[in-house]
Motif scaffolding. Structure first.
Motif, PDB file in Angstrom:
ATOM      1  N   VAL A   1       6.806  10.408  19.112  1.00 21.99           N
ATOM      2  CA  VAL A   1       6.820   9.054  18.546  1.00 21.99           C
ATOM      3  C   VAL A   1       7.884   8.184  19.196  1.00 21.99           C
ATOM      4  N   TYR A   2       7.606   6.868  19.230  1.00 22.42           N
ATOM      5  CA  TYR A   2       8.510   5.896  19.836  1.00 22.42           C
ATOM      6  C   TYR A   2       9.479   5.340  18.786  1.00 22.42           C
ATOM      7  N   CYS A   3      10.324   6.182  18.259  1.00 23.37           N
ATOM      8  CA  CYS A   3      11.287   5.724  17.256  1.00 23.37           C
ATOM      9  C   CYS A   3      12.271   6.851  16.989  1.00 23.37           C
TER      10      CYS A   3
ATOM     11  N   ARG B   1       0.817  -1.219   0.000  1.00 19.53           N
ATOM     12  CA  ARG B   1       0.000   0.000   0.000  1.00 19.53           C
ATOM     13  C   ARG B   1       0.851   1.269   0.000  1.00 19.53           C
ATOM     14  N   LYS B   2       2.170   1.091   0.049  1.00 23.44           N
ATOM     15  CA  LYS B   2       3.102   2.226   0.011  1.00 23.44           C
ATOM     16  C   LYS B   2       2.834   3.208   1.152  1.00 23.44           C
ATOM     17  N   GLN B   3       2.868   2.679   2.391  1.00 23.27           N
ATOM     18  CA  GLN B   3       2.668   3.548   3.538  1.00 23.27           C
ATOM     19  C   GLN B   3       3.492   3.071   4.730  1.00 23.27           C
ATOM     20  N   VAL B   4       3.712   3.996   5.650  1.00 24.54           N
ATOM     21  CA  VAL B   4       4.534   3.751   6.830  1.00 24.54           C
ATOM     22  C   VAL B   4       3.695   4.076   8.066  1.00 24.54           C
ATOM     23  N   PHE B   5       3.728   3.189   9.067  1.00 22.89           N
ATOM     24  CA  PHE B   5       3.006   3.396  10.315  1.00 22.89           C
ATOM     25  C   PHE B   5       4.006   3.733  11.421  1.00 22.89           C
ATOM     26  N   VAL B   6       3.695   4.772  12.194  1.00 23.99           N
ATOM     27  CA  VAL B   6       4.577   5.218  13.268  1.00 23.99           C
ATOM     28  C   VAL B   6       3.734   5.444  14.517  1.00 23.99           C
ATOM     29  N   ASP B   7       4.055   4.762  15.620  1.00 22.72           N
ATOM     30  CA  ASP B   7       3.268   4.884  16.844  1.00 22.72           C
ATOM     31  C   ASP B   7       3.899   5.869  17.826  1.00 22.72           C
ATOM     32  N   GLY B   8       3.028   6.513  18.590  1.00 21.09           N
ATOM     33  CA  GLY B   8       3.465   7.461  19.611  1.00 21.09           C
ATOM     34  C   GLY B   8       2.315   7.785  20.541  1.00 21.09           C
ATOM     35  N   TYR B   9       2.284   9.007  21.038  1.00 18.40           N
ATOM     36  CA  TYR B   9       1.229   9.415  21.966  1.00 18.40           C
ATOM     37  C   TYR B   9       1.026  10.926  21.876  1.00 18.40           C
TER      38      TYR B   9
ATOM     39  N   GLU C   1      -1.117  26.629  16.124  1.00 18.69           N
ATOM     40  CA  GLU C   1      -1.334  26.142  17.476  1.00 18.69           C
ATOM     41  C   GLU C   1      -2.143  24.861  17.412  1.00 18.69           C
ATOM     42  N   ALA C   2      -2.182  24.148  18.531  1.00 21.71           N
ATOM     43  CA  ALA C   2      -2.951  22.906  18.593  1.00 21.71           C
ATOM     44  C   ALA C   2      -4.444  23.220  18.478  1.00 21.71           C
ATOM     45  N   TYR C   3      -5.155  22.469  17.639  1.00 18.83           N
ATOM     46  CA  TYR C   3      -6.600  22.633  17.493  1.00 18.83           C
ATOM     47  C   TYR C   3      -7.255  21.735  18.539  1.00 18.83           C
ATOM     48  N   THR C   4      -7.357  22.253  19.742  1.00 19.26           N
ATOM     49  CA  THR C   4      -7.661  21.462  20.932  1.00 19.26           C
ATOM     50  C   THR C   4      -8.907  20.591  20.789  1.00 19.26           C
ATOM     51  N   LYS C   5      -9.967  21.122  20.201  1.00 19.04           N
ATOM     52  CA  LYS C   5     -11.231  20.375  20.156  1.00 19.04           C
ATOM     53  C   LYS C   5     -11.126  19.107  19.310  1.00 19.04           C
ATOM     54  N   ASN C   6     -10.123  19.019  18.446  1.00 19.67           N
ATOM     55  CA  ASN C   6      -9.981  17.844  17.582  1.00 19.67           C
ATOM     56  C   ASN C   6      -9.017  16.798  18.129  1.00 19.67           C
ATOM     57  N   ILE C   7      -8.333  17.125  19.237  1.00 19.86           N
ATOM     58  CA  ILE C   7      -7.236  16.281  19.727  1.00 19.86           C
ATOM     59  C   ILE C   7      -7.656  15.557  21.002  1.00 19.86           C
ATOM     60  N   PRO C   8      -7.439  14.245  21.095  1.00 22.39           N
ATOM     61  CA  PRO C   8      -7.772  13.529  22.340  1.00 22.39           C
ATOM     62  C   PRO C   8      -6.855  13.939  23.496  1.00 22.39           C
ATOM     63  N   ALA C   9      -7.092  13.370  24.645  1.00 19.45           N
ATOM     64  CA  ALA C   9      -6.375  13.746  25.866  1.00 19.45           C
ATOM     65  C   ALA C   9      -4.886  13.465  25.749  1.00 19.45           C
ATOM     66  N   VAL C  10      -4.106  14.267  26.464  1.00 22.36           N
ATOM     67  CA  VAL C  10      -2.659  14.051  26.537  1.00 22.36           C
ATOM     68  C   VAL C  10      -2.390  12.643  27.072  1.00 22.36           C
ATOM     69  N   GLY C  11      -1.477  11.947  26.436  1.00 18.12           N
ATOM     70  CA  GLY C  11      -1.148  10.582  26.819  1.00 18.12           C
ATOM     71  C   GLY C  11      -1.833   9.524  25.973  1.00 18.12           C
ATOM     72  N   THR C  12      -2.826   9.928  25.175  1.00 19.84           N
ATOM     73  CA  THR C  12      -3.532   8.964  24.330  1.00 19.84           C
ATOM     74  C   THR C  12      -2.584   8.343  23.303  1.00 19.84           C
ATOM     75  N   PRO C  13      -2.511   7.008  23.218  1.00 17.85           N
ATOM     76  CA  PRO C  13      -1.690   6.385  22.174  1.00 17.85           C
ATOM     77  C   PRO C  13      -2.249   6.714  20.791  1.00 17.85           C
ATOM     78  N   VAL C  14      -1.378   7.042  19.855  1.00 12.80           N
ATOM     79  CA  VAL C  14      -1.803   7.377  18.494  1.00 12.80           C
ATOM     80  C   VAL C  14      -0.901   6.677  17.483  1.00 12.80           C
ATOM     81  N   ARG C  15      -1.424   6.554  16.285  1.00 11.72           N
ATOM     82  CA  ARG C  15      -0.653   5.994  15.171  1.00 11.72           C
ATOM     83  C   ARG C  15      -0.669   6.995  14.015  1.00 11.72           C
ATOM     84  N   LEU C  16       0.505   7.340  13.510  1.00 10.57           N
ATOM     85  CA  LEU C  16       0.616   8.171  12.318  1.00 10.57           C
ATOM     86  C   LEU C  16       0.760   7.258  11.110  1.00 10.57           C
ATOM     87  N   VAL C  17      -0.027   7.528  10.087  1.00  7.81           N
ATOM     88  CA  VAL C  17       0.077   6.801   8.825  1.00  7.81           C
ATOM     89  C   VAL C  17       0.638   7.774   7.788  1.00  7.81           C
ATOM     90  N   LEU C  18       1.861   7.489   7.334  1.00  6.44           N
ATOM     91  CA  LEU C  18       2.553   8.350   6.380  1.00  6.44           C
ATOM     92  C   LEU C  18       2.467   7.710   4.992  1.00  6.44           C
TER      93      LEU C  18
END
Length: 268
Positions: free
Chosen positions: A115-117, A81-89, A238-255
């Motif tokens: 990110v954890y990398c 699929r020509k994509q890279v997954f990167v996990d963080g929080y 700046e951070a668009y607060t209403k669109n972002i989950p709580a600090v510490g939430t695990p997230v995955r970036l798909v590049l």
């Protein structure tokens, strides 16, 4: 050997070793016979050690069909699929920003995601799925925006019910001039290297935290292709607060690189 050849060989070596690395889910447990023999600790000391033992951050479900890069990097490559997954929080969900994402332990105070990398491993992963490096921002003799393959970034996370949520990364950023979500894409600027003259060792500049930037840095792996100040009184996002989950939430970036498809050859 010229510098370009040296860098290319370095990335080839990294990619080859990554492709043959054992998947984290298949790694064998260490042999107990190989562990050093130690005297048992008194009960009180053991409880104290366990109480203060650092906890590994939680893992998101591993992406299906993707090849894991070596530990401890939480990065996966999907060559089909020509994509890279990167996990963080989520490291920040309100305030002015210089980065969208940094490497963990660097610039969390001005990045939405950590990110954890290493940044260098993501650079290699993007090359593996066909992205091409351009160049970082240039200031002399005049401003020249960063270039490179455009990289679409999607953010994924699990809600309270364990359901996947997804959003383009731009929607986590507010443009202070328009009060709307960021309209600019990211490009694969590719950072650069600094060489220690005493040891001869080379260091990838983006490891200082300049991973995915919204202010222009000559050390950025990914950057936006417009002029964006690093000065506190000139920050554009700046951070668009209403669109972002709580600090510490695990997230995955798909590049996902926006690759130009080759035109089919015309029959002779």
């Amino acid at each position: 050997m010229n510098r370009v050849s040296h860098v290319r060989l370095g990335w080839c070596w990294l990619l080859i070793t990554s492709c043959f690395a054992t998947s984290p889910t298949l790694m064998a447990e260490p042999n107990a016979q190989d562990d050093p023999v130690t005297e048992p600790a008194p009960a009180g000391e053991l409880e104290l050690e366990l109480e203060h033992e650092p906890q590994e951050p939680p893992w998101l479900p591993k992406p299906e069909g993707a090849k894991a890069m070596p530990k401890p990097h939480r990065v996966w490559i999907d060559t089909h699929r020509k994509q890279v997954f990167v996990d963080g929080y989520v490291s920040l969900n309100e305030g002015l920003l210089e980065m969208f994402a940094c490497t963990s332990g660097t610039k969390e105070h001005e990045s939405i995601v950590a990110v954890y990398c290493s940044a260098q491993i993501v650079h290699a992963a993007l090359l593996a799925v066909g992205a091409e490096v351009g160049h970082p921002v240039r200031w002399d003799p005049e401003f020249e925006p960063p270039t490179g393959t455009e990289i679409a970034i999607e953010v994924r996370w699990l809600d309270g019910a364990g359901k996947w949520k997804s959003m383009p990364a731009q929607r986590w950023l507010k443009d202070l001039n328009t009060e709307e979500t960021m309209a600019h894409p990211w490009v694969f600027a590719g950072s650069g290297f600094w060489k220690d003259e005493e040891t001869g060792k080379e260091y990838y500049l983006a490891e200082s935290g300049d991973f995915i930037c919204v202010s222009n840095f000559s050390s950025a792996t990914l950057d936006i292709p417009v002029e964006s100040s690093q000065a506190n009184d000139g920050l554009l996002f700046e951070a668009y607060t209403k669109n972002i989950p709580a600090v510490g939430t695990p997230v995955r970036l798909v590049l996902k690189p926006k690759l130009t498809e080759e035109k089919p050859k015309q029959p002779k």
